[in-house]
Design a protein around this motif. Structure first.
Motif, short mmCIF file in Angstrom:
data_model
loop_
_atom_site.label_atom_id
_atom_site.label_comp_id
_atom_site.label_asym_id
_atom_site.label_seq_id
_atom_site.Cartn_x
_atom_site.Cartn_y
_atom_site.Cartn_z
N LYS A 2 9.39 -8.25 0.58
CA LYS A 2 8.00 -8.22 1.02
C LYS A 2 7.06 -8.54 -0.14
N ASP A 4 3.14 -8.42 -1.97
CA ASP A 4 2.14 -7.38 -2.19
C ASP A 4 1.19 -7.27 -1.01
N GLU A 6 1.86 -7.81 2.14
CA GLU A 6 2.53 -7.09 3.23
C GLU A 6 2.58 -5.59 2.96
N TYR A 7 2.80 -5.19 1.70
CA TYR A 7 2.79 -3.78 1.36
C TYR A 7 1.39 -3.19 1.53
N LEU A 10 0.85 -2.59 5.16
CA LEU A 10 1.63 -1.44 5.59
C LEU A 10 0.95 -0.14 5.19
N ARG A 11 0.45 -0.07 3.96
CA ARG A 11 -0.23 1.14 3.50
C ARG A 11 -1.51 1.39 4.29
N GLU A 78 -6.72 1.53 -1.57
CA GLU A 78 -5.60 0.66 -1.94
C GLU A 78 -6.06 -0.51 -2.81
#
Length: 87
Positions: A2, A4, A6-7, A10-11, A78
């Protein structure tokens, strides 16, 4: 693997889910303990839409607004976290 981006998505989705879960837990608490006093300060901190409690708001509207609020806060956190991590 994945990326960054995509992370990050997700977060933010996790933040949104937590916002919805907070509303559900407060609804269960309030409906399950009718005689217990509601800790309004904690409610206002975790569910800011509760400040409009004098108006008739549907459960689903409150759920949607709180999830959106948490998504917005999660996005800011984030991005700041990512910026701090890169610096």
């Amino acid at each position: 693997m994945k990326t960054d981006s995509e992370y990050l998505k997700l977060r933010i989705a996790i933040w949104t889910g937590v916002g919805a879960l907070v509303v559900i837990l407060w609804a269960v608490y309030v409906s399950g303990t009718p005689t217990a006093p509601v800790p309004w300060t904690l409610v206002y901190l975790t569910c800011p839409i509760a400040l409009a409690r004098h108006y008739a708001l549907s459960f689903y509207f409150v759920l949607l607004v709180n999830a959106g609020t948490y998504a917005l806060v999660g996005r800011v956190v984030e991005i700041m976290r990512r910026h701090h991590k890169l610096a």
